[in-house]
Design a protein around this motif. Structure first.
Motif, PDB file in Angstrom:
ATOM      1  N   VAL A   1      -2.919 -22.572 -31.463  1.00  0.00           N
ATOM      2  CA  VAL A   1      -2.869 -23.325 -32.710  1.00  0.00           C
ATOM      3  C   VAL A   1      -2.437 -22.342 -33.780  1.00  0.00           C
ATOM      4  CG1 VAL A   1      -4.169 -24.618 -34.434  1.00  0.00           C
ATOM      5  CG2 VAL A   1      -4.708 -24.900 -32.014  1.00  0.00           C
ATOM      6  N   GLN A   2      -1.306 -22.608 -34.392  1.00  0.00           N
ATOM      7  CA  GLN A   2      -0.763 -21.716 -35.418  1.00  0.00           C
ATOM      8  C   GLN A   2      -0.750 -20.266 -34.941  1.00  0.00           C
ATOM      9  OE1 GLN A   2      -2.596 -22.617 -39.255  1.00  0.00           O
ATOM     10  NE2 GLN A   2      -0.916 -24.051 -39.453  1.00  0.00           N
ATOM     11  N   LYS A   3      -0.196 -20.064 -33.770  1.00  0.00           N
ATOM     12  CA  LYS A   3      -0.010 -18.728 -33.177  1.00  0.00           C
ATOM     13  C   LYS A   3      -1.305 -18.027 -32.770  1.00  0.00           C
ATOM     14  CE  LYS A   3       4.378 -17.678 -35.382  1.00  0.00           C
ATOM     15  NZ  LYS A   3       4.561 -17.595 -36.849  1.00  0.00           N
ATOM     16  N   ASP A   4      -2.451 -18.676 -32.941  1.00  0.00           N
ATOM     17  CA  ASP A   4      -3.686 -18.062 -32.478  1.00  0.00           C
ATOM     18  C   ASP A   4      -4.083 -18.630 -31.112  1.00  0.00           C
ATOM     19  OD1 ASP A   4      -4.114 -16.402 -34.659  1.00  0.00           O
ATOM     20  OD2 ASP A   4      -5.025 -18.036 -35.810  1.00  0.00           O
ATOM     21  N   ASP A   5      -4.623 -17.744 -30.272  1.00  0.00           N
ATOM     22  CA  ASP A   5      -5.059 -18.162 -28.939  1.00  0.00           C
ATOM     23  C   ASP A   5      -6.418 -18.828 -28.974  1.00  0.00           C
ATOM     24  OD1 ASP A   5      -2.968 -17.135 -27.405  1.00  0.00           O
ATOM     25  OD2 ASP A   5      -3.825 -15.118 -27.488  1.00  0.00           O
ATOM     26  N   TYR A   6      -6.541 -19.906 -28.238  1.00  0.00           N
ATOM     27  CA  TYR A   6      -7.843 -20.532 -28.013  1.00  0.00           C
ATOM     28  C   TYR A   6      -7.967 -20.792 -26.521  1.00  0.00           C
ATOM     29  CZ  TYR A   6      -7.855 -21.091 -33.024  1.00  0.00           C
ATOM     30  OH  TYR A   6      -7.821 -20.829 -34.367  1.00  0.00           O
ATOM     31  N   TYR A   7      -9.214 -20.837 -26.034  1.00  0.00           N
ATOM     32  CA  TYR A   7      -9.417 -21.071 -24.605  1.00  0.00           C
ATOM     33  C   TYR A   7     -10.238 -22.330 -24.408  1.00  0.00           C
ATOM     34  CZ  TYR A   7      -8.333 -16.182 -25.176  1.00  0.00           C
ATOM     35  OH  TYR A   7      -7.749 -15.021 -25.582  1.00  0.00           O
ATOM     36  N   PHE A   8      -9.721 -23.201 -23.568  1.00  0.00           N
ATOM     37  CA  PHE A   8     -10.421 -24.418 -23.188  1.00  0.00           C
ATOM     38  C   PHE A   8     -11.112 -24.122 -21.866  1.00  0.00           C
ATOM     39  CE2 PHE A   8     -10.291 -29.179 -23.734  1.00  0.00           C
ATOM     40  CZ  PHE A   8     -11.165 -29.462 -22.698  1.00  0.00           C
ATOM     41  N   GLY A   9     -12.433 -24.019 -21.885  1.00  0.00           N
ATOM     42  CA  GLY A   9     -13.182 -23.737 -20.657  1.00  0.00           C
ATOM     43  C   GLY A   9     -13.949 -24.976 -20.231  1.00  0.00           C
ATOM     44  N   ILE A  10     -13.982 -25.229 -18.938  1.00  0.00           N
ATOM     45  CA  ILE A  10     -14.714 -26.398 -18.454  1.00  0.00           C
ATOM     46  C   ILE A  10     -15.397 -26.051 -17.127  1.00  0.00           C
ATOM     47  CG2 ILE A  10     -12.656 -27.354 -17.278  1.00  0.00           C
ATOM     48  CD1 ILE A  10     -13.663 -30.151 -18.160  1.00  0.00           C
ATOM     49  N   THR A  11     -16.625 -26.508 -16.963  1.00  0.00           N
ATOM     50  CA  THR A  11     -17.289 -26.333 -15.671  1.00  0.00           C
ATOM     51  C   THR A  11     -17.516 -27.710 -15.066  1.00  0.00           C
ATOM     52  OG1 THR A  11     -19.484 -26.355 -16.685  1.00  0.00           O
ATOM     53  CG2 THR A  11     -18.479 -24.205 -16.345  1.00  0.00           C
ATOM     54  N   TYR A  12     -17.383 -27.788 -13.746  1.00  0.00           N
ATOM     55  CA  TYR A  12     -17.475 -29.088 -13.079  1.00  0.00           C
ATOM     56  C   TYR A  12     -18.074 -28.910 -11.695  1.00  0.00           C
ATOM     57  CZ  TYR A  12     -13.343 -27.268 -10.737  1.00  0.00           C
ATOM     58  OH  TYR A  12     -12.490 -26.465 -10.020  1.00  0.00           O
ATOM     59  N   SER A  13     -18.519 -30.023 -11.136  1.00  0.00           N
ATOM     60  CA  SER A  13     -18.992 -29.986  -9.747  1.00  0.00           C
ATOM     61  C   SER A  13     -18.832 -31.376  -9.143  1.00  0.00           C
ATOM     62  CB  SER A  13     -20.456 -29.553  -9.692  1.00  0.00           C
ATOM     63  OG  SER A  13     -21.257 -30.499 -10.359  1.00  0.00           O
ATOM     64  N   GLY A  14     -18.938 -31.447  -7.816  1.00  0.00           N
ATOM     65  CA  GLY A  14     -18.855 -32.723  -7.108  1.00  0.00           C
ATOM     66  C   GLY A  14     -17.514 -33.420  -7.233  1.00  0.00           C
TER      67      GLY A  14
ATOM     68  N   ARG B   1     -17.016 -36.665 -18.909  1.00  0.00           N
ATOM     69  CA  ARG B   1     -18.356 -37.107 -19.301  1.00  0.00           C
ATOM     70  C   ARG B   1     -19.438 -36.197 -18.714  1.00  0.00           C
ATOM     71  NH1 ARG B   1     -17.251 -38.648 -23.290  1.00  0.00           N
ATOM     72  NH2 ARG B   1     -15.520 -40.081 -23.466  1.00  0.00           N
ATOM     73  N   GLU B   2     -19.236 -35.775 -17.484  1.00  0.00           N
ATOM     74  CA  GLU B   2     -20.257 -34.996 -16.784  1.00  0.00           C
ATOM     75  C   GLU B   2     -20.049 -33.500 -16.972  1.00  0.00           C
ATOM     76  OE1 GLU B   2     -21.484 -37.123 -13.280  1.00  0.00           O
ATOM     77  OE2 GLU B   2     -21.647 -38.155 -15.228  1.00  0.00           O
ATOM     78  N   GLU B   3     -18.835 -33.133 -17.370  1.00  0.00           N
ATOM     79  CA  GLU B   3     -18.492 -31.720 -17.387  1.00  0.00           C
ATOM     80  C   GLU B   3     -18.936 -31.054 -18.682  1.00  0.00           C
ATOM     81  OE1 GLU B   3     -16.410 -34.193 -16.485  1.00  0.00           O
ATOM     82  OE2 GLU B   3     -16.492 -33.755 -14.330  1.00  0.00           O
ATOM     83  N   LYS B   4     -19.069 -29.734 -18.594  1.00  0.00           N
ATOM     84  CA  LYS B   4     -19.386 -28.969 -19.800  1.00  0.00           C
ATOM     85  C   LYS B   4     -18.104 -28.375 -20.353  1.00  0.00           C
ATOM     86  CE  LYS B   4     -23.968 -27.868 -18.161  1.00  0.00           C
ATOM     87  NZ  LYS B   4     -24.883 -26.894 -17.584  1.00  0.00           N
ATOM     88  N   ILE B   5     -17.905 -28.582 -21.639  1.00  0.00           N
ATOM     89  CA  ILE B   5     -16.679 -28.104 -22.288  1.00  0.00           C
ATOM     90  C   ILE B   5     -17.032 -27.041 -23.324  1.00  0.00           C
ATOM     91  CG2 ILE B   5     -14.755 -28.758 -23.802  1.00  0.00           C
ATOM     92  CD1 ILE B   5     -14.961 -31.575 -22.717  1.00  0.00           C
ATOM     93  N   PHE B   6     -16.244 -25.963 -23.329  1.00  0.00           N
ATOM     94  CA  PHE B   6     -16.428 -24.902 -24.332  1.00  0.00           C
ATOM     95  C   PHE B   6     -15.055 -24.482 -24.837  1.00  0.00           C
ATOM     96  CE2 PHE B   6     -19.333 -24.465 -20.748  1.00  0.00           C
ATOM     97  CZ  PHE B   6     -20.578 -24.544 -21.352  1.00  0.00           C
ATOM     98  N   ILE B   7     -14.844 -24.561 -26.142  1.00  0.00           N
ATOM     99  CA  ILE B   7     -13.588 -24.036 -26.677  1.00  0.00           C
ATOM    100  C   ILE B   7     -13.917 -22.812 -27.525  1.00  0.00           C
ATOM    101  CG2 ILE B   7     -11.575 -24.485 -28.135  1.00  0.00           C
ATOM    102  CD1 ILE B   7     -11.741 -27.378 -27.385  1.00  0.00           C
ATOM    103  N   THR B   8     -13.267 -21.710 -27.193  1.00  0.00           N
ATOM    104  CA  THR B   8     -13.575 -20.455 -27.877  1.00  0.00           C
ATOM    105  C   THR B   8     -12.299 -19.816 -28.396  1.00  0.00           C
ATOM    106  OG1 THR B   8     -13.304 -19.062 -25.927  1.00  0.00           O
ATOM    107  CG2 THR B   8     -15.466 -20.026 -26.275  1.00  0.00           C
ATOM    108  N   ARG B   9     -12.486 -18.879 -29.321  1.00  0.00           N
ATOM    109  CA  ARG B   9     -11.322 -18.111 -29.725  1.00  0.00           C
ATOM    110  C   ARG B   9     -11.464 -16.684 -29.209  1.00  0.00           C
ATOM    111  NH1 ARG B   9     -12.380 -17.614 -36.309  1.00  0.00           N
ATOM    112  NH2 ARG B   9     -13.865 -15.906 -36.113  1.00  0.00           N
ATOM    113  N   ARG B  10     -10.449 -15.885 -29.471  1.00  0.00           N
ATOM    114  CA  ARG B  10     -10.323 -14.568 -28.853  1.00  0.00           C
ATOM    115  C   ARG B  10     -11.519 -13.646 -29.042  1.00  0.00           C
ATOM    116  NH1 ARG B  10      -4.855 -11.521 -28.432  1.00  0.00           N
ATOM    117  NH2 ARG B  10      -5.711  -9.942 -29.794  1.00  0.00           N
TER     118      ARG B  10
END
Ligand SMILES: Nc1nc2c(ncn2[C@@H]2O[C@H](COP(=O)(O)OP(=O)(O)OP(=O)(O)O)[C@@H](O)[C@H]2O)c(=O)[nH]1
Ligand SMILES: [Mg+2]
Lengths: 196, 161
Positions: free
Chosen positions: B90-103, B19-28
């Motif tokens: 996903v279907q042989k392609d790379d994706y990156y799940f990035g998350i930033t958090y604190s506390g 809930r508090e974290e920032k999520i970014f999903i990106t591709r290559r």
């Protein structure tokens, strides 16, 4: 590769500024950043060395508004021009939709221009692109300096393919938006996938 | 294929603890496909997440016995805050799940939760890809673009000189 979301009506494209070291790539996108309304841009990312040479890449996200109902977003990248950063240049070219090749017009930089252009060609081919088909715009930069090669000669040496070309002085913004507008148009016209 | 629609659908329909974290999903290539953030800066974060992953990957070749088949992930953190990147396919392609958090008292737990969510997402994508596949479209999106249309797109320039 650009992606078009027909559902949310969004277009995302990637433009890369390529060319020899110190040619003015970073200066181009810095100018775009400075002159763009705050609502239309995100944070500019610069990964550089202490003396302001690009180390990995610069990045600027631009929101251009709508065209025929599609929200248009461009991601501008610059590569590091210095010869030994070849690996980074390859990474940044991944998925590119259009290229601005920034030429340093000074006489003593001709060889570097040619070398960089050859490198670009090789890297694109390696990634499966067709050098004659991908949108490319040539920018003859630093036209304000005294020791520049005449444009007619630059055309012959660098622009054998007859890509659209512009003269510029990136440090004062001359030619910067003209170049960007042209590559944007070519990229948009090159998006595959018609509406049914 | 509209994988970003699929990701959006997944997050609309699955509970997750971030809930508090920032999520970014990106591709290559650095394109951001999903975020829970609203502003344009998220795209800069997306480009950096792909960039930092690929730089780390290039460095990986200095690790004796480096194979990408091993499960690598990337952390940039202190004992309570940081950035965590977890790759998935996903279907042989790379994706990156990035998350930033604190506390966080126990960042290890958060990382486990990320891994679980990424693997759920992977499975969901595998099972639902067909539904989200858009028909192949012929031709070009725009046949011509007028100067007036280009001018309108470039009205982003601020009037100040
Ligand atoms: N006189 C003049 N100087 C320019 C012009 N464009 C850029 N410069 C200057 O040239 C230098 C290098 O510009 P950059 O934009 O950093 O060059 P670059 O292509 O990004 O260089 P790398 O990051 O090393 O690849 C800076 O000092 C700029 O101010 C121009 O049109 N005229
Ligand atoms: Mg630079």
């Amino acid at each position: 590769m650009s992606f078009v979301n027909y559902h949310t009506k969004e277009i995302n494209c990637k433009i890369v500024y390529y060319g020899p070291g110190l040619g003015g790539k970073t200066t181009n996108i810095q100018f775009v950043y400075q002159k763009t309304n705050p609502d239309n841009k995100g944070r500019m990312v610069t990964l550089n060395t202490e003396n302001e040479r690009t180390l990995f890449f610069d990045f600027l996200p631009l929101d251009l508004g709508e065209i025929r109902g599609f929200k248009t977003r461009f991601h501008l990248y610059t590569v590091p021009g210095q010869v030994f950063y070849e690996a980074s240049r390859k990474l940044i070219l991944r998925g590119v939709d259009g290229i601005v090749f920034v030429v340093d017009s000074q006489v003593e930089r001709m060889e570097s221009n040619m070398e960089s252009l050859e490198g670009l060609k090789a890297n694109l081919i390696e990634q499966g692109y067709d050098f004659d088909k991908i949108p490319i715009v040539i920018q003859y930069n630093k036209r304000d300096l005294p020791n520049v090669v005449p444009v007619s000669e630059l055309k012959k040496k660098i622009n054998k393919n007859n890509f659209p070309e512009f003269e510029s002085v990136a440090s004062n913004g001359e030619g910067v938006f003209e170049t960007l507008k042209m590559i944007s148009k070519l990229v948009l016209l090159n998006i595959k996938g018609g509406l049914q | 294929m509209s994988v970003n629609t699929l990701f959006q659908y997944f997050f609309d329909n699955h509970e997750h603890p971030f809930r508090e974290e920032k999520i970014f999903i990106t591709r290559r290539d650095g394109h951001l496909l999903f975020t829970n953030q609203k502003n344009m800066d998220a795209h800069s974060a997306g480009a950096l997440i792909s960039g930092v992953w690929q730089a780390a990957h290039a460095l990986g070749h200095y690790i004796p016995g480096f194979k990408m088949d091993d499960y690598y992930r990337l952390s940039f953190d202190t004992s309570s805050k940081g950035l965590y990147i977890f790759p998935f396919l996903v279907q042989k392609d790379d994706y990156y799940f990035g998350i930033t958090y604190s506390g966080k008292v126990n960042p290890g737990q958060l990382k486990m939760q990320v891994q679980n969510l990424a693997s759920k997402l992977e499975t969901f994508a595998q099972n639902n890809m067909k539904k989200f596949k858009t028909k192949d479209r012929e031709g070009f999106l725009f046949k011509e673009i007028t100067d007036a249309e280009m001018d309108r797109l470039f009205s982003i320039q601020s009037q100040r000189t």
